[in-house]
Structures are given as C-alpha cells and as structure tokens.
Design an enzyme around this catalytic site. Structure first.
Site, mmCIF file in Angstrom:
data_model
loop_
_atom_site.group_PDB
_atom_site.id
_atom_site.type_symbol
_atom_site.label_atom_id
_atom_site.label_comp_id
_atom_site.label_asym_id
_atom_site.label_seq_id
_atom_site.Cartn_x
_atom_site.Cartn_y
_atom_site.Cartn_z
ATOM 1 N N HIS A 191 5.869 13.168 34.829
ATOM 2 C CA HIS A 191 6.565 12.963 36.105
ATOM 3 C C HIS A 191 5.835 11.961 37.001
ATOM 4 C CE1 HIS A 191 3.858 16.113 37.704
ATOM 5 N NE2 HIS A 191 4.180 15.693 38.902
ATOM 6 N N LYS A 195 7.121 8.476 39.809
ATOM 7 C CA LYS A 195 6.755 8.315 41.220
ATOM 8 C C LYS A 195 6.925 6.843 41.613
ATOM 9 C CE LYS A 195 3.589 12.264 41.284
ATOM 10 N NZ LYS A 195 4.280 13.256 42.106
ATOM 11 N N HIS A 255 -1.374 12.593 33.262
ATOM 12 C CA HIS A 255 -0.908 11.786 34.395
ATOM 13 C C HIS A 255 -1.854 10.627 34.730
ATOM 14 C CE1 HIS A 255 1.895 14.983 34.775
ATOM 15 N NE2 HIS A 255 1.116 15.819 35.418
HETATM 16 C C1 BG6 Z 1 1.527 19.157 36.771
HETATM 17 C C2 BG6 Z 1 0.310 19.994 36.537
HETATM 18 O O1 BG6 Z 1 1.827 18.393 35.636
HETATM 19 O O2 BG6 Z 1 1.279 18.286 37.887
HETATM 20 C C3 BG6 Z 1 -0.024 20.806 37.769
HETATM 21 O O3 BG6 Z 1 0.547 20.863 35.435
HETATM 22 C C4 BG6 Z 1 -0.179 19.895 38.963
HETATM 23 O O4 BG6 Z 1 -1.219 21.551 37.576
HETATM 24 C C5 BG6 Z 1 1.022 18.972 39.092
HETATM 25 O O5 BG6 Z 1 -0.301 20.697 40.117
HETATM 26 C C6 BG6 Z 1 0.756 17.929 40.164
HETATM 27 O O6 BG6 Z 1 1.924 17.208 40.403
HETATM 28 P P1 BG6 Z 1 2.133 16.431 41.773
HETATM 29 O O7 BG6 Z 1 3.403 15.690 41.584
HETATM 30 O O8 BG6 Z 1 2.189 17.460 42.849
HETATM 31 O O9 BG6 Z 1 0.938 15.553 41.939
#
Ligand code: BG6
Length: 504
Positions: A191, A195, A255
């Site tokens: 995801h 962004k 990520h």
């Molecule tokens: C998820 C993780 O993929 O991303 C979580 O499993 C984390 O642990 C989250 O909190 C963070 O996403 P964002 O979009 O809030 O930075």
C-alpha cells in the site's frame, strides 16, 4: 499512473470478507471509486468468509466502518452491488458453491467473466485458496468460465502482505501463484506504492531538470528513509510476535525497500509498467547482501518498554497479550543498505521503522554533500547540509532545505525551507492508497505492484540480519521507551559515520 484504459466491468471477490482490512480499507476504497465514477459501472463485490451473514447483515456491518463516513443515499445505491457468501475458500468442497454464486452475481450485475480476486486473509491461507481457484477452473484468461456470453475475459489476483517470511517461503508462494496465474495477472500489493508522495517521486525526478543531475553519488552524501509510528502493537501481539513478525519483516523488507527502489531507480525508457518495473528490479538486484560479520555494524534491533506516547501511557511490548515474556522481536529496526551501482557507489541508504515512537512520520530525506569549499565558516556556527525532504505522510509535501541569508548587515546564515505542501497546493487530502491500487488492478496496470523478483531480492538483502538476530539473542531488550526515537544504538550506528537521524 500513466494513461491506462478505464477499468472494465468486473466481479471483485474478497477472501477475508469479515476482516478488518476489508471493512476499513477495501470497501471504503471501492465506494470512493464508485462515487467518483472511476470504478466500472458494471461492478459487483462478493465477500467470502466463514462467518455467517446475509447480504443485508453484511452491508450493515460494513456501513459502520468508514472513518470518513458514507453518504447514506450513495451508500444505499452502492451497497446493492455488495454481496456475501459464507464459505471456507481453503476447502475444495466449498468451491462449487462459491463458483455458482460468482456466476449468478456475474449475470445479475453484468460483470462478464472478469474477476479480481483479493486475498485479504492470513498468509497461511494463501496457498490453499490459490490452489482451489486453480482447481475450480475459473482462471481461463480469455475463455468464458460462467458461459455468460462470448467475451475476452480476465482473471487477476491481488495478494496482500506478508508475502513470505523469508526468501524460501516467498519463492514458494511465487511458484504457487505461477501455477495458476500468469505473472501479468498477479498483483502483489504494497500500500506504500499507492501513497501519493511515493508516486510523486517519479514526477519529481523524471519530469524536472533541476533534481536529476544531482541525484547521484557525486552530490548526495546519504539517504534516510523513516517510517516511525506512534501506534504500539496493541491487539496484534500474537501475529507480531510470531516468526513472521517484527519491524524488519513488517515494514523494512516490504514498504521501505519499495520506497528505496523508487528513490534509487534509473530513468525508465517509458512510464509503462514493464519499463518502470525493469528499473526497480535492477535496484533490488543491486542491493548488497550483507555478510553475517557486517550485521552488528549495519543493523540495529529495538524493542519498546513502557512509556508515554503523545500523552497516553503505553504498556511494554512484552506485556501485550500473545507476546512472550522474553520476546526478542524487533518493534524497531534500522539498517544501512548499499545499492551497488555506478550511480550509488558509496552512498549509504539508512532505513528505519518502529512502533510506539515519538512521532508518526514517513519521509525520505536526501542529504547532499557539503560545498567543495566553505566560504562562510567564520560567520556561522555550523552549515547544515542541503536536504530534500519528501514527506510521505502526514503533512504530505516536498521540502527543500538550504542555507539563506539572515536579514540585516553582515552575512549571517540560517537554514530556510522551500515548501510544496500538498494540501495547500491541491486543496484536498491525498487519495487513499487502497483506492489508487484497486483502481489500477481493475484497469490491469501493474506499475504500482511488485514483481516476483523485487520481493525475492528484498528478502535476500535482509535475511542475513534476521538470521544473525535469531542466532544472537540480545540481552538489553527492551532498549527504548515508548514515546522516544528508538534505541541509542541506532543513533550510534549513524554517528560512527558522522551522520544523524533527522528526528522531529
Ligand atoms: C502495515 C503494517 O503493512 O503498514 C503495520 O503491517 C503498519 O504494522 C502499517 O502499522 C503502516 O501503514 P501506514 O500507511 O499507516 O504507514
């Protein structure tokens, strides 16, 4: 992403329909796409899970979950397309029922034979579900499977993270997927790639002349990529403390390395998915795989003790339900990466992520080298290096920090900022990453999804650290208090190089 066809009609089949991700992210994202007219008009959604619901009860349950709130009338219209099927997709015996329901819904909503499967289940269920999809003879890629009408159909699958927990399990999952779907039908989601500011980096770098000439080892000293979170582990203790959990696996391997690949890639031949992925894959292949002896110098593991985050007290990680009293799990991980290419030779990339930290921020900071000769040292205490700060979230924007003259006589300097603030510029919040990614998957554009080679190389680069940590339990854990910027060892790792994390 680049001009792509509008999404064609389709049936979205969500496995894990009663889970949090579906309620909080996927359904709100599909609703927004529907509302803005980006989703195909002939759209249907069916949630598949073991819990028993009627369509009506399921719709009602979903309605309460959108943090932004659904418009009642629009929701009523949209919700007619949402259905529920109670079944266990890991059991072959339940598949005739699932397939029959899919075909009925395809007819009712005119979605043809196009299907977007979404695996929003725990990772141990990925393999049986993929295999059952294969055995059900639904992935026909061009042939019809419901005998609705002759058409050129597609069937795609979106796979959530975690994608494996080490190189071997990731490679295995890739083989299982390849046994049923072609690579161009597999959408491995991250995801972070949805962004806005991550995508904006492509524009910053490749649509402007002023940045790219400096974007290399001649001018850049080092790069920091931070994803600090204020949330603690909370209800996720048993997952987070499992062999698949921890910050290195949960955030850095997935990520943050994806963000690194966008920062470090060469200009692609075009903005087509295949060309962009080719360049990203090269970055992953150039990631240096550390030796065991290097690990204590390039990686830091942290775990939080009790503390206060933004005025609220947070219990120690080890006091969470499902977490072992002597847990060695990293709720914080920092690592120095090296991209062994001509462009990046000698430029370290420092990545870090942690739970229960002082502040929520996700940012990329490009630190430039000092000027070749300093003319101003007698006039100022210190000259800060020029920085480009890409705020991925919150306060989305891009900030250029450089030295400026303080008004008045004499040549006094101070750091000043040129600021592109997303909200101020566009008068709107950035769209949710899941909406962007679902839209791309329905369009058939894989630019923002991970290729199998990216995932496997990312695992290769972090696995020596995970192995070392497993072999060498750390007696000083927990080593940072909730509400701080992580363990002192992480600052030391930077300071040895004469560098500092950008906190606050
Ligand atoms: C998820 C993780 O993929 O991303 C979580 O499993 C984390 O642990 C989250 O909190 C963070 O996403 P964002 O979009 O809030 O930075």
């Amino acid at each position: 992403m680049p001009d792509s066809p509008t999404p064609s009609r389709c049936l979205v089949v969500i496995f894990g329909a009663s889970g949090d991700l579906t309620k909080r992210k996927l359904i709100p994202a599909l609703y927004r796409l529907w509302d803005t007219g980006e989703a195909p008009r002939d759209l249907a959604i069916v949630g598949v899970s073991r819990t028993k619901y009627t369509d009506a009860a399921y719709r009602e349950e979903l309605y309460d979950f959108d943090p932004k709130g659904y418009d009642e009338a629009k929701w009523a219209e949209f919700a007619k397309r949402i259905h529920y099927h109670a079944g266990d997709a890991t059991k072959p015996d339940d598949w005739p029922g699932i397939k029959t329901r899919m075909c009925e819904l395809a007819k009712e909503h005119n979605t043809g034979d196009n299907v977007l499967f979404y695996l929003s289940v725990s990772p141990q269920f990925f393999e049986p579900i993929i295999q059952n999809i294969g055995s059900a003879d639904i992935v026909t890629e061009g042939r019809k499977y419901c005998s609705i009408e002759p058409n050129a159909s597609w069937q795609r699958i979106v796979v959530e993270k975690p994608f494996g927990s080490d190189p071997a399990s990731a490679a295995h999952l890739n083989r299982v997927l390849a046994g049923v779907f072609d690579e161009d039908a597999i959408y491995r989601i991250d995801h972070y790639l949805g962004k806005e500011l991550v995508q904006n980096m492509l524009v910053l770098r490749f649509a402007n002349t002023i940045f790219e000439p400096l974007w290399n080892r001649d001018y850049i000293d080092h790069i920091q990529i931070t994803a600090s979170e204020t949330v603690a582990v909370e209800g996720r203790g048993s997952y987070y403390d499992s062999p698949a959990g921890g910050a290195m696996r949960d955030m850095v391997q997935s990520h943050l390395l994806q963000v690194l690949s966008v920062v470090a890639m060469e200009p692609p031949v075009s903005m087509d998915a295949a060309d962009i992925r080719t360049e990203k894959i090269k970055v992953f292949k150039a990631l240096r795989v550390p030796q065991a002896d290097d690990v204590p110098h390039i990686a830091v593991r942290g775990q939080y003790s009790a503390g206060t985050v933004k005025g609220s007290s947070v219990i120690a990680y080890r006091d969470n339900e499902g977490v072992a009293d002597d847990s060695q799990t990293d709720t914080y991980a920092a690592m120095r990466f090296q991209v062994d290419t001509w462009r990046w030779g000698g430029v370290p990339f420092f990545l870090r992520s942690g739970k229960a930290m002082a502040e929520k921020k996700t940012e990329v900071v490009i630190y430039f080298k000092p000027t070749p000769h300093c003319l101003f040292l007698d006039r100022t205490q210190e000259m800060k290096p020029n920085q480009i700060v890409i705020n991925i979230q919150p306060d989305e924007g891009i900030r250029l920090r450089f030295e400026g003259k303080v008004p008045g006589s004499g040549l006094k300097m101070k750091e000043v900022v040129m600021d592109f603030d997303y909200l101020e510029q566009w008068q709107t919040d950035p769209p949710d990453g899941y909406a962007t990614l679902l839209n791309e998957a329905m369009k058939g554009d894989q630019t923002l999804f991970k290729h199998r080679d990216e995932i496997e190389s990312a695992w290769d680069a972090v696995q020596p650290v995970l192995d070392y940590w497993k072999k060498h339990p750390q007696s000083d854990l927990p080593n940072y208090a909730a509400g701080t910027w992580g363990p002192p060892a992480s600052d030391l790792m930077m300071q040895k190089d004469g560098r500092y994390w950008r906190n606050g």
